[in-house]
Design a protein around this motif. Structure first.
Motif, PDB file in Angstrom:
ATOM      1  N   SER A   1      16.678  -1.016  23.663  1.00 59.52           N
ATOM      2  CA  SER A   1      15.408  -1.421  23.064  1.00 59.52           C
ATOM      3  C   SER A   1      14.233  -0.776  23.791  1.00 59.52           C
ATOM      4  N   TYR A   2      14.314  -0.689  25.102  1.00 59.13           N
ATOM      5  CA  TYR A   2      13.228  -0.050  25.854  1.00 59.13           C
ATOM      6  C   TYR A   2      13.121   1.430  25.504  1.00 59.13           C
ATOM      7  N   LEU A   3      14.258   2.109  25.394  1.00 56.69           N
ATOM      8  CA  LEU A   3      14.250   3.519  25.016  1.00 56.69           C
ATOM      9  C   LEU A   3      13.688   3.704  23.615  1.00 56.69           C
ATOM     10  N   PHE A   4      14.123   2.844  22.691  1.00 58.45           N
ATOM     11  CA  PHE A   4      13.650   2.942  21.308  1.00 58.45           C
ATOM     12  C   PHE A   4      12.142   2.718  21.227  1.00 58.45           C
ATOM     13  N   VAL A   5      11.654   1.690  21.911  1.00 55.28           N
ATOM     14  CA  VAL A   5      10.220   1.396  21.883  1.00 55.28           C
ATOM     15  C   VAL A   5       9.426   2.541  22.499  1.00 55.28           C
ATOM     16  N   THR A   6       9.943   3.141  23.558  1.00 49.62           N
ATOM     17  CA  THR A   6       9.254   4.267  24.196  1.00 49.62           C
ATOM     18  C   THR A   6       9.171   5.455  23.245  1.00 49.62           C
ATOM     19  N   LEU A   7      10.294   5.780  22.591  1.00 46.26           N
ATOM     20  CA  LEU A   7      10.295   6.890  21.634  1.00 46.26           C
ATOM     21  C   LEU A   7       9.346   6.607  20.470  1.00 46.26           C
ATOM     22  N   TYR A   8       9.352   5.354  20.001  1.00 45.00           N
ATOM     23  CA  TYR A   8       8.472   4.981  18.889  1.00 45.00           C
ATOM     24  C   TYR A   8       7.012   5.130  19.295  1.00 45.00           C
ATOM     25  N   ALA A   9       6.683   4.728  20.516  1.00 41.59           N
ATOM     26  CA  ALA A   9       5.306   4.861  20.999  1.00 41.59           C
ATOM     27  C   ALA A   9       4.901   6.328  21.067  1.00 41.59           C
ATOM     28  N   VAL A  10       5.823   7.184  21.507  1.00 40.12           N
ATOM     29  CA  VAL A  10       5.531   8.620  21.569  1.00 40.12           C
ATOM     30  C   VAL A  10       5.280   9.174  20.166  1.00 40.12           C
ATOM     31  N   LEU A  11       6.099   8.752  19.198  1.00 36.94           N
ATOM     32  CA  LEU A  11       5.915   9.203  17.820  1.00 36.94           C
ATOM     33  C   LEU A  11       4.570   8.733  17.260  1.00 36.94           C
TER      34      LEU A  11
ATOM     35  N   LEU B   1       1.858   8.098  19.001  1.00 36.26           N
ATOM     36  CA  LEU B   1       0.836   8.925  19.647  1.00 36.26           C
ATOM     37  C   LEU B   1       0.725  10.280  18.945  1.00 36.26           C
ATOM     38  N   TYR B   2       1.875  10.836  18.598  1.00 35.35           N
ATOM     39  CA  TYR B   2       1.891  12.130  17.901  1.00 35.35           C
ATOM     40  C   TYR B   2       1.231  12.016  16.531  1.00 35.35           C
ATOM     41  N   ALA B   3       1.571  10.949  15.799  1.00 31.38           N
ATOM     42  CA  ALA B   3       1.055  10.798  14.439  1.00 31.38           C
ATOM     43  C   ALA B   3      -0.447  10.580  14.423  1.00 31.38           C
ATOM     44  N   ILE B   4      -0.954   9.848  15.410  1.00 30.78           N
ATOM     45  CA  ILE B   4      -2.380   9.514  15.398  1.00 30.78           C
ATOM     46  C   ILE B   4      -3.224  10.620  16.014  1.00 30.78           C
ATOM     47  N   PHE B   5      -2.765  11.190  17.132  1.00 31.62           N
ATOM     48  CA  PHE B   5      -3.624  12.084  17.907  1.00 31.62           C
ATOM     49  C   PHE B   5      -3.290  13.564  17.779  1.00 31.62           C
TER      50      PHE B   5
ATOM     51  N   ARG C   1      -7.037  10.927   6.717  1.00 29.89           N
ATOM     52  CA  ARG C   1      -8.473  10.736   6.918  1.00 29.89           C
ATOM     53  C   ARG C   1      -8.743   9.632   7.922  1.00 29.89           C
ATOM     54  N   ALA C   2      -7.974   8.537   7.827  1.00 29.49           N
ATOM     55  CA  ALA C   2      -8.170   7.438   8.770  1.00 29.49           C
ATOM     56  C   ALA C   2      -7.802   7.855  10.190  1.00 29.49           C
ATOM     57  N   SER C   3      -6.738   8.662  10.332  1.00 25.79           N
ATOM     58  CA  SER C   3      -6.337   9.113  11.658  1.00 25.79           C
ATOM     59  C   SER C   3      -7.393  10.012  12.270  1.00 25.79           C
ATOM     60  N   VAL C   4      -7.977  10.881  11.435  1.00 21.70           N
ATOM     61  CA  VAL C   4      -9.070  11.723  11.920  1.00 21.70           C
ATOM     62  C   VAL C   4     -10.234  10.860  12.398  1.00 21.70           C
ATOM     63  N   GLN C   5     -10.547   9.822  11.637  1.00 19.89           N
ATOM     64  CA  GLN C   5     -11.619   8.911  12.014  1.00 19.89           C
ATOM     65  C   GLN C   5     -11.291   8.178  13.309  1.00 19.89           C
ATOM     66  N   LEU C   6     -10.032   7.728  13.437  1.00 16.64           N
ATOM     67  CA  LEU C   6      -9.635   7.017  14.649  1.00 16.64           C
ATOM     68  C   LEU C   6      -9.701   7.928  15.867  1.00 16.64           C
ATOM     69  N   ARG C   7      -9.282   9.184  15.703  1.00 12.83           N
ATOM     70  CA  ARG C   7      -9.333  10.112  16.821  1.00 12.83           C
ATOM     71  C   ARG C   7     -10.762  10.404  17.237  1.00 12.83           C
ATOM     72  N   GLY C   8     -11.679  10.215  16.295  1.00  8.99           N
ATOM     73  CA  GLY C   8     -13.080  10.458  16.613  1.00  8.99           C
ATOM     74  C   GLY C   8     -13.749   9.290  17.320  1.00  8.99           C
ATOM     75  N   ASN C   9     -13.058   8.150  17.406  1.00  9.72           N
ATOM     76  CA  ASN C   9     -13.639   7.003  18.102  1.00  9.72           C
ATOM     77  C   ASN C   9     -13.683   7.269  19.603  1.00  9.72           C
ATOM     78  N   GLY C  10     -14.733   6.776  20.203  1.00 11.39           N
ATOM     79  CA  GLY C  10     -14.932   7.027  21.621  1.00 11.39           C
ATOM     80  C   GLY C  10     -14.075   6.155  22.510  1.00 11.39           C
ATOM     81  N   PRO C  11     -14.195   6.347  23.819  1.00 11.45           N
ATOM     82  CA  PRO C  11     -13.407   5.567  24.779  1.00 11.45           C
ATOM     83  C   PRO C  11     -13.615   4.063  24.641  1.00 11.45           C
ATOM     84  N   ARG C  12     -14.814   3.627  24.237  1.00  7.75           N
ATOM     85  CA  ARG C  12     -15.087   2.197  24.121  1.00  7.75           C
ATOM     86  C   ARG C  12     -14.147   1.549  23.106  1.00  7.75           C
TER      87      ARG C  12
END
Length: 363
Positions: free
Chosen positions: A180-190, A192-196, A231-242
């Motif tokens: 489960s830890y390995l699966f969750v880690t891989l899912y988190a990486v995916l 991150l890839y999809a959003i950023f 479009r939403a992912s582009v918008q999310l990536r444009g959000n600042g550190p706050r």
């Protein structure tokens, strides 16, 4: 349920509402109460509940405050992640229906699968809602990825209930926890890839998935939703550190509160120091692995049955452990069933009243 009949509601919406109908509560409630009843039947002896007279009401108050704070944290987080497109009233409804869906649907589906639909009914396009749910899933998984090494440091070998498990089952639990830890880690990486990195790959995946014959009729809609997600992912990536800082801090807050509930309840009945509280918090991480693989709605029956194995050694008598099982499920499960029955009809009436019912012209 809504004032208008289900026949006047679009098919997909009616199907969703049918999955949340009150009759679906019967199975999880019966399962959960049957297991608790069996635990009491097997263990109860006159006088075993005497420690309740000396319960520390301060820890019970802390437990209630933690529950309330957790829910307010969820409300703040979904509203912040949705970039204030939800009012506080809408965010409250979203969280209550989300929790209710988690209680009614099997654990593998949970409220996360229903969340995009709920957000869409609040006026957020499905693709954009999917992007927001991706953010919550990403942050939830990152919390788990970061927290597991910390709790391993805190609990060590005691992370697993050696004293109450046979060697074979303990080995299985270790493997399940690692997988489960390995699966969750891989899912988190995916995520991150999809959003950023490359959200368009997600759109292509959706289109290819819906190119199969059985799903082809929804291919155009899948492409449309994929475009909205890009479009939403582009918008999310444009959000600042706050934006990301507040989302991350609120995630840490709500999940820490969620895992702390058991410790607060046990501390109300059993004297406890800080190290024991942290130990219980750490063991809760492995307890949740059992619930992740549960096939019953909300883990009903399985959560109650596994609780004594993981936490019985901290409580004392089997009867007191049975009582703690019941109390824990009241505040984390049955409470949200009741709240869902209160919020769901009001929510359905509100969101579907926005949509006019089409009346066929008379000839």
């Amino acid at each position: 349920m809504p004032d208008q009949p289900l026949s006047s509601i679009p098919e997909d919406d009616a199907h969703f509402l049918q999955r949340l109908r009150p009759s679906r509560l019967i199975l999880p409630v019966v399962l959960g109460l049957a297991v608790v009843g069996y635990l009491f039947y097997r263990s109860y002896k006159p006088g075993d509940l005497a420690p309740l007279a000396h319960a520390d009401w301060r820890w019970l108050l802390v437990a209630v405050l933690v529950l309330v704070a957790r829910d307010f944290g969820y409300i703040y987080r979904i509203r912040h992640i949705a970039e204030a497109e939800l009012s506080y009233r809408q965010a409250l409804d979203v969280i209550m229906i989300w929790e209710f869906a988690s209680c009614v649907l099997p654990s593998g589906q949970g409220g996360t699968g229903a969340a995009p639909f709920i957000l869409e009914k609040e006026g957020i396009p499905l693709g954009k809602g999917l992007a927001y749910i991706m953010v919550t899933a990403l942050l939830d998984n990152l919390y788990y990825v970061v927290m597991v090494p910390l709790v391993v440091l805190v609990a060590g070998a005691g992370l697993y209930p050696h004293e109450a498990m046979q060697t074979g089952f303990l080995a299985t639990l270790r493997v399940a926890f690692g997988v489960s830890y390995l699966f969750v880690t891989l899912y988190a990486v995916l995520m991150l890839y999809a959003i950023f990195v490359n959200p368009r790959s997600v759109r292509r995946l959706l289109v290819r998935l819906f190119s199969f014959r059985l799903l082809r009729r929804w291919q155009r809609k899948a492409y449309h939703h994929g475009q909205e997600m890009v479009r939403a992912s582009v918008q999310l990536r444009g959000n600042g550190p706050r934006y990301w800082w507040h989302a991350a801090v609120s995630t840490v807050f709500v999940w820490t509160a969620r895992y702390a509930i058991i410790g607060c309840l046990i501390a109300a009945l059993v004297p406890m120091d800080a190290s024991t509280f942290l130990f219980i918090f750490a063991r809760n991480i492995t307890y949740k692995v059992i619930l992740l693989v549960a096939i019953t709605p909300g883990g009903a029956g399985i959560a109650e049955g596994a609780f004594p194995t993981f936490f019985g050694s901290f409580i004392g008598t089997a009867t007191m452990t049975s009582f703690l099982v019941f109390l824990y499920r009241i505040v984390t499960y049955y409470l949200y069933l009741v709240l869902g029955l209160i919020f769901l009809p009001r929510w359905v009436t509100r969101v579907f009243s926005k949509r006019p019912v089409t009346v066929a012209p008379t000839v």
